[in-house]
Enzyme design. Structure first.
Site: not given
Length: 269
Positions: A164, A151
């Site tokens: 995350y 990401s």
């Protein structure tokens, strides 16, 4: 809630012909979003895809949607917190796409430790075990492709996403290590780093982001999610799948240990 929208040009349809006939690919988190798009794109290129997810209904829908493609999609219902099963599932694969993920938006002092542990298990420890399970076959044949769905948060941090961000930063390091170890065996390992993608995972963030930032939900897309992106739209899952597919081609054999960003210019700042 409907999926967030933003103005901007639509994603282009697939235009690259790739032949992955005879290759077996495993895609985690394949029941929806990026994982489903990757499974369908790899099957369209002729691969035999093992679609891994804990959502049996979503996998069944994926298998039905994939009927008629040059390749095949087989459903494998699996919870990636079962790490031994994850490693076993990866045996014999030529292509491994580590995509499964989950998200919770909370300040660190309010972040549940059990959720932090689960996020790290699914998004970092499970990819390690999947890679570990896949490498013997890849090394034995002198060819393999590992693509880790990281990401922009593998390269940049954001507030309220401690688990995350930690998992994605760890995945970046794992991917680079696999690249160094696999280079002599014809195995590449890379990350693909999208910004915010039009998926249910992003949709579910809207309410949490609104609460965390003290803004109305309709302002989350422009004021939070796309604030640092030069291109003011979400990435489409199919665009991410095209990047994943390219890294699996023979033409990408010299690309390893890197991170391919699809972030609309976010990290250009």
């Amino acid at each position: 809630m409907t999926a967030p929208t933003a103005s901007g040009p639509a994603a282009a349809p697939p235009s690259v012909t790739v032949d992955l006939g005879g290759r077996t690919a495993l895609v985690t988190g394949a029941a929806g979003g990026i994982g489903r798009a990757c499974a369908l794109r790899l099957a369209a290129a002729g691969a035999k895809v093992r679609a891994v997810d804990r959502a049996a209904d979503g996998l069944a829908e994926l298998v039905e949607r994939a009927s008629g493609l040059p390749g095949t999609v087989e459903a494998h219902v699996l919870d990636l917190t079962d790490l031994d099963a994850a490693e076993t599932a990866a045996a014999g694969t030529d292509i491994l796409v580590n995509n499964a993920g989950l998200q919770l938006v909370r300040p660190i002092e309010e972040f549940p430790p059990d959720v932090f542990h689960t996020v790290l298990t699914v998004m970092l420890e499970a990819p390690f075990r999947l890679i570990r399970g896949a490498l013997p076959h890849m090394y034995g044949q002198g060819w393999g492709r590992i693509v880790n769905l990281s990401s922009v948060h593998g390269l940049r941090a954001s507030a309220y996403k401690s688990a995350y961000v930690a998992a994605k930063h760890g995945l970046e390091g794992l991917s680079k290590t696999a690249a160094l170890e696999g280079a002599a065996h014809g195995v590449t390992s890379n990350c693909v780093n999208p910004g915010y993608v039009r998926t249910p995972l992003v949709e579910r963030q809207v309410a949490d982001q609104a609460a965390a930032h003290g803004i109305p939900p309709e302002a989350v897309l422009t004021d939070v999610l796309l604030k640092d992106s030069a291109l003011k739209r979400l990435v489409e899952p199919e665009e991410v799948a095209e990047a994943v597919l390219y890294l699996c081609t023979p033409q990408a054999s010299f690309i390893t240990g890197t991170s391919l960003t699809l972030d609309g210019g976010w990290t250009a700042h």
